[in-house]
Design a protein around this motif. Structure first.
Motif, PDB file in Angstrom:
ATOM      1  N   GLN A 212       0.722  -1.082  -0.223  1.00  0.00           N
ATOM      2  CA  GLN A 212      -0.101   0.107  -0.144  1.00  0.00           C
ATOM      3  C   GLN A 212       1.046   1.228  -0.175  1.00  0.00           C
ATOM      4  O   GLN A 212       0.604   2.295  -0.684  1.00  0.00           O
ATOM      5  CB  GLN A 212      -1.083  -0.120   1.182  1.00  0.00           C
ATOM      6  N   GLU A 213       1.817   1.159   0.919  1.00  0.00           N
ATOM      7  CA  GLU A 213       2.838   2.431   0.745  1.00  0.00           C
ATOM      8  C   GLU A 213       3.469   2.624  -0.652  1.00  0.00           C
ATOM      9  O   GLU A 213       3.589   3.768  -1.074  1.00  0.00           O
ATOM     10  CB  GLU A 213       4.003   2.247   1.763  1.00  0.00           C
ATOM     11  N   LEU A 214       4.004   1.428  -1.228  1.00  0.00           N
ATOM     12  CA  LEU A 214       4.385   1.723  -2.623  1.00  0.00           C
ATOM     13  C   LEU A 214       3.509   2.202  -3.428  1.00  0.00           C
ATOM     14  O   LEU A 214       3.924   3.041  -4.473  1.00  0.00           O
ATOM     15  CB  LEU A 214       4.985   0.412  -3.000  1.00  0.00           C
ATOM     16  N   GLU A 215       2.116   1.652  -3.349  1.00  0.00           N
ATOM     17  CA  GLU A 215       1.471   2.103  -4.208  1.00  0.00           C
ATOM     18  C   GLU A 215       1.009   3.768  -3.898  1.00  0.00           C
ATOM     19  O   GLU A 215       1.001   4.486  -5.158  1.00  0.00           O
ATOM     20  CB  GLU A 215      -0.059   1.453  -4.215  1.00  0.00           C
ATOM     21  N   ARG A 216       1.059   4.129  -2.794  1.00  0.00           N
ATOM     22  CA  ARG A 216       0.917   5.598  -2.508  1.00  0.00           C
ATOM     23  C   ARG A 216       1.941   6.515  -3.165  1.00  0.00           C
ATOM     24  O   ARG A 216       1.723   7.681  -3.474  1.00  0.00           O
ATOM     25  CB  ARG A 216       0.629   5.503  -1.032  1.00  0.00           C
ATOM     26  N   CYS A 217       3.209   5.856  -2.834  1.00  0.00           N
ATOM     27  CA  CYS A 217       4.202   6.745  -3.459  1.00  0.00           C
ATOM     28  C   CYS A 217       4.529   6.701  -4.903  1.00  0.00           C
ATOM     29  O   CYS A 217       5.412   7.490  -5.463  1.00  0.00           O
ATOM     30  CB  CYS A 217       5.579   6.553  -2.817  1.00  0.00           C
ATOM     31  N   GLY A 218       3.865   5.545  -5.674  1.00  0.00           N
ATOM     32  CA  GLY A 218       4.028   5.432  -6.955  1.00  0.00           C
ATOM     33  C   GLY A 218       5.551   4.845  -7.233  1.00  0.00           C
ATOM     34  O   GLY A 218       6.122   5.239  -8.434  1.00  0.00           O
ATOM     35  N   ALA A 219       5.718   4.058  -6.369  1.00  0.00           N
ATOM     36  CA  ALA A 219       7.135   3.479  -6.613  1.00  0.00           C
ATOM     37  C   ALA A 219       7.127   2.143  -7.274  1.00  0.00           C
ATOM     38  O   ALA A 219       7.024   1.079  -6.909  1.00  0.00           O
ATOM     39  CB  ALA A 219       7.905   3.089  -5.104  1.00  0.00           C
ATOM     40  N   SER A 220       7.167   2.084  -8.730  1.00  0.00           N
ATOM     41  CA  SER A 220       7.094   1.034  -9.424  1.00  0.00           C
ATOM     42  C   SER A 220       8.663   0.651  -9.704  1.00  0.00           C
ATOM     43  O   SER A 220       9.598   1.375  -9.520  1.00  0.00           O
ATOM     44  CB  SER A 220       6.821   1.162 -10.837  1.00  0.00           C
ATOM     45  N   GLY A 221       8.776  -0.772  -9.737  1.00  0.00           N
ATOM     46  CA  GLY A 221      10.091  -1.143 -10.029  1.00  0.00           C
ATOM     47  C   GLY A 221      10.778  -1.820  -8.575  1.00  0.00           C
ATOM     48  O   GLY A 221      11.752  -2.149  -8.538  1.00  0.00           O
ATOM     49  N   TRP A 222       9.963  -1.565  -7.571  1.00  0.00           N
ATOM     50  CA  TRP A 222      10.360  -2.151  -6.278  1.00  0.00           C
ATOM     51  C   TRP A 222       9.181  -3.201  -5.764  1.00  0.00           C
ATOM     52  O   TRP A 222       8.202  -3.164  -6.124  1.00  0.00           O
ATOM     53  CB  TRP A 222      10.365  -1.060  -5.201  1.00  0.00           C
ATOM     54  N   ARG A 223       9.937  -4.121  -4.927  1.00  0.00           N
ATOM     55  CA  ARG A 223       9.001  -5.054  -4.376  1.00  0.00           C
ATOM     56  C   ARG A 223       9.213  -5.351  -2.717  1.00  0.00           C
ATOM     57  O   ARG A 223      10.329  -4.793  -2.438  1.00  0.00           O
ATOM     58  CB  ARG A 223       9.421  -6.518  -5.105  1.00  0.00           C
ATOM     59  N   VAL A 224       8.200  -6.088  -2.259  1.00  0.00           N
ATOM     60  CA  VAL A 224       8.424  -6.364  -0.979  1.00  0.00           C
ATOM     61  C   VAL A 224       8.963  -7.633  -0.790  1.00  0.00           C
ATOM     62  O   VAL A 224       8.389  -8.729  -1.164  1.00  0.00           O
ATOM     63  CB  VAL A 224       6.774  -6.303  -0.402  1.00  0.00           C
ATOM     64  N   SER A 225       9.906  -7.884   0.113  1.00  0.00           N
ATOM     65  CA  SER A 225      10.814  -9.091   0.170  1.00  0.00           C
ATOM     66  C   SER A 225      10.570  -9.696   1.589  1.00  0.00           C
ATOM     67  O   SER A 225      10.546  -8.841   2.653  1.00  0.00           O
ATOM     68  CB  SER A 225      12.232  -8.781  -0.184  1.00  0.00           C
ATOM     69  N   SER A 226      10.395 -10.737   1.749  1.00  0.00           N
ATOM     70  CA  SER A 226      10.180 -11.443   3.041  1.00  0.00           C
ATOM     71  C   SER A 226      11.396 -12.391   3.371  1.00  0.00           C
ATOM     72  O   SER A 226      11.330 -13.221   4.144  1.00  0.00           O
ATOM     73  CB  SER A 226       9.076 -12.456   2.804  1.00  0.00           C
ATOM     74  N   VAL A 227      12.533 -11.927   2.902  1.00  0.00           N
ATOM     75  CA  VAL A 227      13.834 -12.710   3.178  1.00  0.00           C
ATOM     76  C   VAL A 227      14.397 -12.577   4.794  1.00  0.00           C
ATOM     77  O   VAL A 227      14.820 -13.638   5.154  1.00  0.00           O
ATOM     78  CB  VAL A 227      14.925 -12.002   2.074  1.00  0.00           C
ATOM     79  N   ASN A 228      13.467 -11.626   5.414  1.00  0.00           N
ATOM     80  CA  ASN A 228      13.904 -11.462   6.869  1.00  0.00           C
ATOM     81  C   ASN A 228      12.633 -11.948   7.763  1.00  0.00           C
ATOM     82  O   ASN A 228      12.419 -11.460   8.827  1.00  0.00           O
ATOM     83  CB  ASN A 228      14.293 -10.080   7.215  1.00  0.00           C
ATOM     84  N   ASP A 229      11.716 -12.847   7.205  1.00  0.00           N
ATOM     85  CA  ASP A 229      10.515 -13.353   7.868  1.00  0.00           C
ATOM     86  C   ASP A 229      10.788 -13.593   9.192  1.00  0.00           C
ATOM     87  O   ASP A 229       9.977 -13.460  10.165  1.00  0.00           O
ATOM     88  CB  ASP A 229       9.800 -14.109   6.949  1.00  0.00           C
ATOM     89  N   ARG A 230      11.722 -14.497   9.220  1.00  0.00           N
ATOM     90  CA  ARG A 230      11.957 -15.076  10.501  1.00  0.00           C
ATOM     91  C   ARG A 230      13.209 -14.412  11.454  1.00  0.00           C
ATOM     92  O   ARG A 230      13.842 -15.005  12.369  1.00  0.00           O
ATOM     93  CB  ARG A 230      12.390 -16.649  10.522  1.00  0.00           C
TER      94      ARG A 230
END
Length: 833
Positions: A212-230
Motif C-alpha cells: 500500500q505504501e509503494l502504491e501511494r508513493c508510485g514507486a514502481s520497480g520495487w517489491r516487498v521481500s520476506s527474506v527476513n521473515d524469521r
C-alpha cells in the motif's frame, strides 16, 4: 497539629499499612466504579484521599487555582475538581484524566513548608506538615497542589508518604508492576484484547501494508521481500523490507554480512520527481568484497530507473546519542530548575544558558541535513542513501524529516503516525534503551525521538498552514513517550514486539552467528498485560482533547500525472535497461568519489573500481549536485546582505515542493508549550513574590506583548489616525529583553510564514537613519525568504515569546545583521517616519 518526632513516629506506623491496603482492595469488585467522584479503572485501588486541595493551573489551563479532591491510587495521582460532572460508568475507560499524572511519570516529589522545602523519598521523614506538594514529571511538567488550612494534617502526611512510596522510584523491574496496576485486571485485559486498530493508518507490519505504501508513493520497480521473515538475516530489521524487483532474494542474502547488524540498503520513500530515499548501516571493515558482492550492492543502491546514487554520511555532522542526552539534561535543568535546592539561573543569563545547552544547535543541524537531502531528491533523478554506523538513530531523524518536508501526507495525523511506525517503530529504533524506562542502562539513554519531535515543531512553527496535525498532537506524543504502557516504546525492534505478542519462547539465531541482547524482562509471560499501541488515543485522552490534535488545512491542488512512478516527463531518462551511473559520497557538504567509501576503498575494491565504468567519477554529475546545494545555500542569505531577489524561492510550486526551514538563530524558536509549561511553577518558589504581583517572567512577557501591540498599531496606521503617543521608558525589570546584543539574543521569534506560499519578507531598510515607511510594502516587491544559515556561528539568536508582525520582522533582521544593533525600547517615533 502534629509536629516534631510525634509526626515522624505516626507516619512510620502508617507506611506498613499501604501494601496491605493495596492487597485487600485488589480483591474488590473489579468493575469500573465511582469512588468519591473518581472514576477508577477496572482493578484500580484508591490508596489515599485528601480533601480541600487546590491545584495550580498552567498557562494552557487558564492559570489560577482549582479546588477539588486529591487521590493517590497504585497507578496515578488523580485530581477531581469540585464542580466536575459525575463520571459515566458506561463510557470506555480512560487511563488518565485531564488533571491526572501517572506514577511512572513522576521523577521526584518535593514538599514546601513554612520557609523550607524538602525532597521526599521513600525513606524520608518529615518534621513539618507540608503546605504545598510539587510533583516533577519526566515529561517536563511540574504539578503543584496546595493544601488548605482545613485539610486534616493526617491526610496531608499520608498523601505525601503514599505518593513517595508508590511513585515508582528509578530502579529496574518497577515498570512491570506499574503495567499490571494499570492494565493487569481481567476486565482490562479483555477490554484491550477487543480493541481494534485504526484501519485508516498504515502500520507497516505486513506485506499488504508495504505494498500500500509503494502504491501511494508510485514507486514502481520495487517489491516487498520476506527474506527476513524469521529475523534470520537481521534481528533488528523488520520482517519485510522493500528492495528492487531485479534483485533476487538469493542475491540479497549475500549482502547482509557486509553491513553492521545486517542492515542492508532498503527503500523508504519515493519523491514524485522519481528520486528514491534509502537507509543503510555502515559497511563492515573486516570483510573482503568480491566482484559479485560489489555488483549486488550496486543493484540495490541504484534501485530502479536511477542513473546516480549519493551516499549521505550522517555520523560526522550530526550529534551522537550521548551529545543529545547531555543537551537534553541541561535543557531540563534550565527550564525546570530545582526548588529543593533553591538554585536557579538569573533572568539576565537565562538566554545565554539556553544557547549553552546546544539543544537548539542540534535541532538546527538535523534540519539542515534534512534540507540538503530534500533538495537532492527534488533536483535530480537519483537514489539517496542515508548511511549511519548502526542505522538506528540519526537516520531515523533525517529520513522522517525529509518526508515531513516533502510529502503533505506525512503532515496529517494519520500520515505522521504511519511515518513514525515506518521509520522508527518497525525500522528498529532502540526505544527501550533510549527511553530507559527500566533504569537498567543509563549509558544507552538518549532522547533521540524527542529531538525529532522538536524538529517537527520547528517546521510546524514556520509553516503552520501546511500541517494538519497541531501542537497539541506533538505534545501528546511527547508525553506518551514517558508513559511505559505502550508497545511502541517498550521494545528495541519488531522482533522483540513479536515475541511478546505471540507469547513464543522460540529464539532465532542469525546465520552470521550474532544475536541481539534481549533485556531481562522481555521474556514472554502469559500473565503480562497486553500493551496497546500509542496511537490508541482514546485510551489516554477525552474526545475534546483529541479534537484539538488536528486543524483544517487548505485542499491540495491536484498532483501532476505520474509517469513510471515520477513526475519527470522525459521517457528517455527512465528506460529500464539504462546502465547505472556513478556513486558519490556526500560528507560535510562535499561530494567525493567512492574511493573514500567501502567497498570501493582498499586494495581489493580498488582494482574493481578501476575496471568498472559504473563507478567512474563523472565530471558532469558532481558539479550538478554541488550546484543544487549551492542554490539552496544562496536562498539562506539575509535580505540586503548580498542575495538578489531573483535567487530567492518564489514559494512552493507544487504540493511536493520541500518546506525548507529558516535555520538562523532568530528563526529557531523554543518549544515553550513543552519545555516551559512547568517553569513558572518551579520559579515561583525560587523567586517568591506577593500574591498581588505577577511573576517577573510574566511581567516581562506582558511588556513584550504590549510592545508588539503598539508596533502592530503603527504598522496598520492610516493617514487619518492620530500619531502614536510617546511611550515612557520601560521598567528595568526587563534587562534580559536584549541581554547580549552582540550575540543577537531576543525574546520573540521571527514572523511565522503564513499561507501556502511561505513567508514574505519586507525589504531591508535603505535610508541612512534606518527608518521605514508607515504603509505596507509595495505590491511589486517579490516574495523573499529571510536568512536561515548561521554564518560562522557568531550570529546565534533565540526567541521565546510570540510572533512578529511583518514590520517588526524587518527591524529584527536588520538589527541582527549589524554588529552593534539593539532592539528599540519604545514604540514609535524612532522606528517609523
Amino acid at each position: 497539629m502534629l509536629t516534631g518526632s510525634k509526626t515522624t513516629f505516626k507516619v512510620r506506623q502508617m507506611l506498613p499499612d499501604i501494601k496491605e491496603r493495596m492487597l485487600s482492595q485488589s480483591g474488590m469488585n473489579a468493575r469500573s466504579r465511582d469512588v468519591f467522584g473518581l472514576r477508577c479503572l477496572p482493578g484500580e485501588c484508591v490508596l489515599q484521599r485528601a480533601v480541600m486541595v487546590r491545584k495550580k493551573l498552567s498557562a494552557r489551563e487558564g492559570r489560577g487555582w482549582l479546588s477539588g479532591t486529591l487521590f493517590c491510587t497504585h497507578f496515578r495521582v488523580a485530581f477531581v475538581p469540585q464542580d466536575s460532572p459525575k463520571p459515566d460508568d458506561n463510557a470506555d475507560p480512560v487511563l488518565l484524566g485531564d488533571h491526572d499524572v501517572a506514577l511512572a511519570s513522576i521523577e521526584k516529589v518535593v514538599v514546601v513548608g513554612p520557609n523550607r522545602t524538602k525532597l521526599v523519598t521513600p525513606n524520608s521523614s518529615l518534621k513539618f506538615t507540608p503546605e504545598e506538594l510539587v510533583l516533577y514529571c519526566r515529561d517536563m511538567r511540574v504539578i503543584c497542589f496546595l493544601f488548605d488550612r482545613l485539610t486534616p494534617d493526617t491526610q496531608v502526611l499520608e498523601m505525601t508518604y503514599t505518593i513517595a512510596k508508590t511513585y515508582q522510584p528509578p530502579k529496574p523491574g518497577s515498570v512491570l508492576s506499574f503495567q499490571n496496576a494499570a492494565l493487569g485486571s481481567v476486565e482490562m485485559k479483555q477490554f484491550l484484547s477487543n480493541r481494534r486498530r485504526d484501519s485508516h493508518m498504515n502500520w507497516c507490519e505486513s506485506v499488504s501494508d508495504w505494498e500500500q505504501e509503494l502504491e501511494r508513493c508510485g514507486a514502481s520497480g520495487w517489491r516487498v521481500s520476506s527474506v527476513n521473515d524469521r529475523f534470520e538475516m537481521s534481528t533488528s530489521l523488520p520482517r519485510f523490507i522493500v528492495v528492487p524487483q531485479k534483485v533476487l532474494d538469493t542475491e540479497l542474502k549475500k549482502s547482509f554480512a557486509h553491513f553492521n547488524e545486517g542492515r542492508i540498503p532498503r527503500w523508504c520513500w519515493r519523491h514524485p520527481r522519481g528520486s528514491d530515499l534509502l537507509r543503510m548501516a555502515s559497511f563492515q571493515n573486516n570483510i573482503y568484497y568480491e566482484k559479485d558482492d560489489v555488483r549486488n550492492l550496486e543493484m540495490v543502491l541504484f534501485g530502479c530507473q536511477s542513473s546516480l546514487c549519493v551516499v549521505v554520511e550522517l555520523g560526522e555532522e550530526l550529534p551522537s546519542p550521548a551529545d543529545i542526552q547531555l543537551a537534553h539534561g541541561r535543557l531540563r535543568s534550565l527550564c525546570l530548575g530545582d526548588i529543593s535546592t533553591s538554585v536557579s539561573v538569573p533572568d539576565d543569563k537565562w538566554l545565554s544558558s539556553l544557547e549553552s545547552t546546544r539543544w537548539l544547535d542540534y535541532a538546527r543541524s538535523c534540519l539542515k541535513k534534512a534540507s540538503e537531502v530534500a533538495c537532492l531528491l527534488r533536483g535530480s533523478h537519483l537514489t539517496v542513501a542515508l548511511q549511519e554506523a548502526e542505522d538506528r538513530d540519526m537516520s531515523c531523524v533525517v529520513s522522517s524529516l525529509v518526508q515531513v518536508m516533502c510529502d503533505p501526507h506525512c503532515r496529517t495525523q494519520r500520515g505522521f503516525q504511519g511515518l513514525v511506525q515506518k521509520e522508527w517503530v518497525t525500522a528498529g529504533h532502540r526505544f527501550y534503551s533510549r527511553v530507559n524506562h527500566h533504569r537498567d542502562n543509563d549509558k544507552e539513554e538518549a532522547p533521540v525521538f524527542l529531538l525529532f519531535l522538536d524538529c517537527v515543531w520547528q517546521l510546524l512553527y514556520q509553516f503552520p498552514s501546511r500541517f494538519q496535525l497541531t501542537n497539541d498532537f506533538l505534545l501528546a506524543l511527547h508525553d506518551s513517550v514517558h508513559l511505559p504502557l505502550f508497545s511502541s516504546f517498550l521494545a528495541n525492534c519488531q522482533r522483540e514486539r513479536c515475541k511478546r505478542h505471540q507469547n513464543s519462547g522460540q529464539s532465532y539465531t542469525p546465520v552470521n552467528g550474532w544475536r541481539d541482547t534481549l533485556h531481562s524482562d522481555s521474556s514472554p509471560d502469559p500473565c503480562d498485560p497486553p500493551l496497546p499501541p500509542v496511537w490508541d488515543w482514546a485510551l489516554q485522552y477525552s474526545q475534546q482533547r483529541r479534537d484539538a490534535f488536528t486543524q483544517p488545512v487548505p485542499p491540495l491542488p491536484p498532483a501532476q500525472p505520474l509517469l513510471n512512478g515520477n513526475l519527470n516527463t522525459n521517457p528517455d531518462s527512465h528506460r529500464s535497461d539504462a546502465v547505472p551511473g556513478s556513486v558519490f559520497l556526500l560528507s560535510r557538504g562535499t561530494f567525493s568519489c567512492p574511493a573514500n567509501l567501502l567497498p570501493w576503498r582498499g586494495s581489493g575494491g580498488s582494482s574493481v573500481y578501476k575496471k568498472s565504468h559504473r563507478r567512474a567519477a563523472s565530471s558532469e554529475n558532481v558539479p550538478g549536485l554541488e550546484r543544487l546545494l549551492k542554490a539552496w545555500a544562496l536562498t539562506e542569505l539575509p535580505c540586503g546582505l548580498g542575495s538578489s531577489s531573483s535567487s530567492r524561492p518564489q514559494g512552493p510550486l507544487d504540493p511536493y515542493e520541500p518546506l525548507l526551514p529558516l535555520l538562523t538563530g532568530p528563526c529557531m524558536g523554543l518549544w515553550r508549550e513543552c519545555y516551559l509549561r512547568g517553569a513558572l511553577h518551579a520559579q515561583a518558589f525560587s523567586h517568591p513574590v506577593s500574591a498581588n504581583h505577577a511573576h517577573p517572567v510574566e511581567r516581562l512577557a506582558r511588556e513584550v506583548q504590549q510592545l508588539k501591540d503598539k508596533l502592530a498599531q503603527v504598522s496598520a496606521g492610516t493617514p487619518h489616525s492620530p500619531p502614536p503617543a510617546k511611550v515612557a521608558e520601560p521598567r528595568r525589570s526587563d534587562t534580559n529583553l536584549n541581554q547580549n546584543t552582540n550575540n543577537g539574543t531576543f525574546l520573540f521569534p521571527a514572523q511565522r510564514p503564513q499561507g501556502p506560499a511561505g513567508p514574505r519578507a519586507v525589504p531591508a531598510p535603505t535610508s541612512t537613519n534606518h527608518q521605514t515607511s508607515r504603509g505596507p510594502p509595495p505590491s511589486s516587491a517579490p516574495p523573499t525568504r529571510p536568512a536561515h544559515r548561521d554564518a560562522g556561528g557568531s550570529n546565534k539568536q533565540s526567541f521565546l515569546f510570540g510572533d512578529l508582525s511583518a514590520r517588526e520582522q524587518q527591524q529584527v533582521h536588520y538589527y541582527a545583521a549589524t554588529s552593534n544593533a539593539k532592539l528599540p525600547k519604545g514604540s514609535g517615533s524612532s522606528m517609523a517616519s
